[in-house]
Write a protein that holds these residues in place. Structure first.
Motif, PDB file in Angstrom:
ATOM      1  N   LEU A  60       0.923  -1.315   0.022  1.00  0.00           N
ATOM      2  CA  LEU A  60      -0.021  -0.044   0.008  1.00  0.00           C
ATOM      3  C   LEU A  60       0.764   1.204   0.009  1.00  0.00           C
ATOM      4  O   LEU A  60       1.636   1.579   1.123  1.00  0.00           O
ATOM      5  N   LEU A  61       1.098   2.020  -1.075  1.00  0.00           N
ATOM      6  CA  LEU A  61       2.128   2.875  -1.459  1.00  0.00           C
ATOM      7  C   LEU A  61       1.689   4.215  -1.407  1.00  0.00           C
ATOM      8  O   LEU A  61       0.778   4.585  -2.372  1.00  0.00           O
ATOM      9  N   ASP A  62       2.073   5.111  -0.585  1.00  0.00           N
ATOM     10  CA  ASP A  62       1.979   6.637  -0.760  1.00  0.00           C
ATOM     11  C   ASP A  62       2.915   7.091  -2.069  1.00  0.00           C
ATOM     12  O   ASP A  62       4.187   6.895  -2.072  1.00  0.00           O
ATOM     13  N   LEU A  63       2.304   8.042  -2.870  1.00  0.00           N
ATOM     14  CA  LEU A  63       3.100   8.408  -4.164  1.00  0.00           C
ATOM     15  C   LEU A  63       4.056   9.540  -3.622  1.00  0.00           C
ATOM     16  O   LEU A  63       4.875   9.675  -4.367  1.00  0.00           O
ATOM     17  N   GLY A  64       3.725  10.104  -2.518  1.00  0.00           N
ATOM     18  CA  GLY A  64       4.578  11.126  -2.010  1.00  0.00           C
ATOM     19  C   GLY A  64       5.439  10.673  -0.983  1.00  0.00           C
ATOM     20  O   GLY A  64       5.181  10.866   0.195  1.00  0.00           O
ATOM     21  N   LEU A  65       6.921  10.342  -1.297  1.00  0.00           N
ATOM     22  CA  LEU A  65       7.569   9.850  -0.398  1.00  0.00           C
ATOM     23  C   LEU A  65       8.756  10.950  -0.212  1.00  0.00           C
ATOM     24  O   LEU A  65       9.254  11.400  -1.131  1.00  0.00           O
ATOM     25  N   PRO A  66       9.716  10.791   1.080  1.00  0.00           N
ATOM     26  CA  PRO A  66      10.751  11.837   0.925  1.00  0.00           C
ATOM     27  C   PRO A  66      11.966  11.212  -0.147  1.00  0.00           C
ATOM     28  O   PRO A  66      12.766  12.241  -0.670  1.00  0.00           O
ATOM     29  N   ASP A  67      11.984  10.008  -0.531  1.00  0.00           N
ATOM     30  CA  ASP A  67      12.948   9.594  -1.350  1.00  0.00           C
ATOM     31  C   ASP A  67      12.568   9.149  -2.737  1.00  0.00           C
ATOM     32  O   ASP A  67      13.302   8.571  -3.431  1.00  0.00           O
ATOM     33  N   ALA A  68      11.393   9.410  -3.154  1.00  0.00           N
ATOM     34  CA  ALA A  68      10.922   9.072  -4.310  1.00  0.00           C
ATOM     35  C   ALA A  68       9.305   9.587  -4.515  1.00  0.00           C
ATOM     36  O   ALA A  68       8.689  10.100  -3.643  1.00  0.00           O
ATOM     37  N   GLN A  69       9.049  10.193  -5.707  1.00  0.00           N
ATOM     38  CA  GLN A  69       7.999  11.206  -5.880  1.00  0.00           C
ATOM     39  C   GLN A  69       7.194  10.606  -7.163  1.00  0.00           C
ATOM     40  O   GLN A  69       7.764   9.922  -8.045  1.00  0.00           O
ATOM     41  N   ASP A  70       5.868  10.380  -7.055  1.00  0.00           N
ATOM     42  CA  ASP A  70       4.978  10.245  -8.090  1.00  0.00           C
ATOM     43  C   ASP A  70       5.263   8.693  -8.568  1.00  0.00           C
ATOM     44  O   ASP A  70       5.414   7.778  -7.589  1.00  0.00           O
ATOM     45  N   LEU A  71       5.252   8.365  -9.864  1.00  0.00           N
ATOM     46  CA  LEU A  71       5.530   7.206 -10.539  1.00  0.00           C
ATOM     47  C   LEU A  71       6.705   6.466 -10.224  1.00  0.00           C
ATOM     48  O   LEU A  71       6.866   5.577 -10.494  1.00  0.00           O
ATOM     49  N   SER A  72       7.562   7.223 -10.001  1.00  0.00           N
ATOM     50  CA  SER A  72       9.050   6.515  -9.586  1.00  0.00           C
ATOM     51  C   SER A  72       9.071   5.865  -8.600  1.00  0.00           C
ATOM     52  O   SER A  72       9.747   4.714  -8.557  1.00  0.00           O
ATOM     53  N   ALA A  73       8.043   6.338  -7.696  1.00  0.00           N
ATOM     54  CA  ALA A  73       7.958   5.381  -6.220  1.00  0.00           C
ATOM     55  C   ALA A  73       7.223   4.008  -6.622  1.00  0.00           C
ATOM     56  O   ALA A  73       7.819   2.926  -6.177  1.00  0.00           O
ATOM     57  N   LEU A  74       6.340   4.229  -7.731  1.00  0.00           N
ATOM     58  CA  LEU A  74       5.707   2.965  -7.999  1.00  0.00           C
ATOM     59  C   LEU A  74       6.570   2.041  -8.836  1.00  0.00           C
ATOM     60  O   LEU A  74       6.531   0.915  -8.532  1.00  0.00           O
ATOM     61  N   ALA A  75       7.407   2.557  -9.476  1.00  0.00           N
ATOM     62  CA  ALA A  75       8.292   1.585 -10.588  1.00  0.00           C
ATOM     63  C   ALA A  75       9.208   1.022  -9.440  1.00  0.00           C
ATOM     64  O   ALA A  75       9.571  -0.331  -9.549  1.00  0.00           O
ATOM     65  N   ALA A  76       9.801   1.836  -8.500  1.00  0.00           N
ATOM     66  CA  ALA A  76      10.767   1.395  -7.571  1.00  0.00           C
ATOM     67  C   ALA A  76      10.124  -0.020  -6.910  1.00  0.00           C
ATOM     68  O   ALA A  76      10.878  -0.905  -6.447  1.00  0.00           O
ATOM     69  N   MET A  77       8.831   0.223  -6.357  1.00  0.00           N
ATOM     70  CA  MET A  77       8.072  -0.615  -5.197  1.00  0.00           C
ATOM     71  C   MET A  77       7.860  -1.996  -6.335  1.00  0.00           C
ATOM     72  O   MET A  77       7.971  -3.003  -5.655  1.00  0.00           O
ATOM     73  N   ARG A  78       7.298  -1.872  -7.574  1.00  0.00           N
ATOM     74  CA  ARG A  78       7.428  -2.982  -8.196  1.00  0.00           C
ATOM     75  C   ARG A  78       8.214  -3.851  -8.630  1.00  0.00           C
ATOM     76  O   ARG A  78       8.160  -5.016  -8.515  1.00  0.00           O
ATOM     77  N   GLU A  79       9.570  -3.260  -8.721  1.00  0.00           N
ATOM     78  CA  GLU A  79      10.592  -4.002  -8.783  1.00  0.00           C
ATOM     79  C   GLU A  79      11.022  -4.641  -7.480  1.00  0.00           C
ATOM     80  O   GLU A  79      11.771  -5.651  -7.543  1.00  0.00           O
ATOM     81  N   ALA A  80      10.930  -3.898  -6.402  1.00  0.00           N
ATOM     82  CA  ALA A  80      11.247  -4.430  -5.403  1.00  0.00           C
ATOM     83  C   ALA A  80      10.352  -5.390  -4.755  1.00  0.00           C
ATOM     84  O   ALA A  80      10.864  -6.533  -3.933  1.00  0.00           O
ATOM     85  N   SER A  81       9.208  -5.181  -4.978  1.00  0.00           N
ATOM     86  CA  SER A  81       8.353  -6.220  -4.319  1.00  0.00           C
ATOM     87  C   SER A  81       7.980  -7.545  -5.055  1.00  0.00           C
ATOM     88  O   SER A  81       7.137  -8.451  -4.715  1.00  0.00           O
ATOM     89  N   GLY A  82       8.472  -7.824  -6.245  1.00  0.00           N
ATOM     90  CA  GLY A  82       8.276  -8.992  -6.779  1.00  0.00           C
ATOM     91  C   GLY A  82       6.958  -9.382  -7.412  1.00  0.00           C
ATOM     92  O   GLY A  82       6.299  -8.417  -8.186  1.00  0.00           O
TER      93      GLY A  82
END
Length: 391
Positions: A60-82
């Motif tokens: 469950l991902l907030d798109l506004g994080l201190p180390d990632a913003q918007d869809l870059s956070a989504l791309a990073a989580m999809r890669e990390a979460s398998g």
């Protein structure tokens, strides 16, 4: 944590930097009918560490994080979460970002301040189910593609014998190894040339997989072409070795092979062996082991030729050729013992009264029954040839 029916609860990783929003999500989930284990990560980096420790079913991902913003956070989580489902959280004024996230691969989105407990639980449950269905669909498609590829390779590796007039019976079998749905590099072929000589080959490419199978197809087709062009014996093996060296993916790949010529007199068999195992000779209800002189396997850095061997058959006699997966099998027991050639011959003698298809089936079944189940057992190819006795 486990549910009431004894199953582990699904793990949901909440990636949210606002403690108040994280508390609201936890309370909403506690009010819902969807029981989960909830973990909280305050940043993308914390989320990566959490996912490295355990597998989550949903993020469950907030798109506004201190180390990632918007869809870059989504791309990073999809890669990390398998294979975890991802549901994004957006603010009231960012609903378009939620739609963009779904288009970019998220399973769903929720708007903060609008989600109620039951709605949140239902959204997460459906997101996990959709992700599982997606993976099942991908796996099914991959299995279908693998089945089609196997069918194409099988047609190339295991052709229909090209026989014309000579009174010879042929029975062939192939068994894939248990640890793979893909064919290996075992191959065989049978061709009757215009001079009424029956040619046969059996070979085994070292290794297992689609590359080895494709190489086996290449060599099998080349062998048939050489036979029909009148190239036989050691000259044939030299040409096949040239093709092998040109087509193989690695210089370490080699091929064992036996190529035979059954003469029209139905008694004489000429044999050239390139590092391949011997074969069985049938005489009535008796079976013996034949191992004519041989040369090296194809593709090895050895300067040597392949001598011709001669085998005399009795009237109505025959041969059974095979790859080493038929006898390189472990026997039951704690000590590492192998069936080996002697064990294979013993099994063959038990079923020597059978002919053709029945003998081949009994031989394979007999070796499997005599040995321990082994998921790493190699592929097995068997070719049985026998002259029909004149009435």
């Amino acid at each position: 944590m486990v549910s009431g029916d004894g199953h582990a609860l699904p793990l949901v990783l909440l990636v949210e930097d606002d403690p108040q929003d994280a508390l609201i999500v936890r309370e909403l989930l506690e009010d819902s009918a969807f029981a989960v284990r909830l973990e909280w990560a305050r940043s993308l980096d914390e989320a990566r560490h959490a996912l490295s420790r355990q597998r989550a079913q949903c993020v469950l991902l907030d798109l506004g994080l201190p180390d990632a913003q918007d869809l870059s956070a989504l791309a990073a989580m999809r890669e990390a979460s398998g294979d975890a489902a991802v549901v994004v959280l957006t603010g009231l004024s960012e609903e378009q970002a939620g739609l963009a996230a779904v288009a970019a691969g998220a399973q769903d989105y929720l708007v903060k301040g609008r989600a109620e407990g039951e709605w949140l639980g239902r959204t997460l449950r459906y997101a996990i189910q959709r992700k599982q269905a997606e993976h099942a669909s991908v796996a099914l498609q991959a299995e279908r593609m693998r089945a089609k590829e196997n069918a194409r390779l099988e047609r190339g590796l295991l052709p229909t014998p090209l026989l014309q007039q000579m009174p010879i019976e042929a029975a062939t079998r192939y068994r894939a190894s248990r640890d793979s749905g893909t064919l290996g590099g075992d191959f065989f072929d049978i061709v009757e040339s215009d001079d009424k000589v029956v040619h046969a080959v059996i070979g085994d490419v070292c290794g297992h997989g689609p590359d080895e199978a494709a190489l086996g197809v290449c060599l099998r087709i080349a062998w048939r072409t050489l036979v029909l062009s009148g190239v036989t014996g050691a000259a044939q093996l030299r040409q096949l070795e040239r093709i092998l060296r040109a087509e193989r993916a690695s210089s370490e790949i080699f091929v064992t092979m036996s190529t035979l010529m059954l003469e029209p007199d139905q008694r004489t068999v000429r044999v050239w062996r390139a590092g391949h195992p011997g074969f069985l000779v049938h005489s009535g209800d008796e079976v013996s082991w034949a191992e004519p002189e041989q040369g090296p396997a194809l593709g090895l850095p050895i300067e040597a030729d392949w001598p011709q061997g001669l085998v005399e058959l009795p009237e109505g006699g025959g041969l059974t050729l095979f790859t080493d997966g038929l006898f390189e099998r472990r026997l039951p027991g704690a000590e590492p013992r192998w069936l080996g050639e002697e064990g294979l011959l013993e099994v063959a003698r038990r079923w020597a009264h059978l002919s053709g298809e029945e003998f081949v089936d009994a031989l394979i079944a007999g070796t499997e029954e005599a040995t321990a189940p082994d998921a790493s057992a190699d592929d097995v190819a068997v070719v049985h040839l026998r002259w029909r006795e004149e009435s």
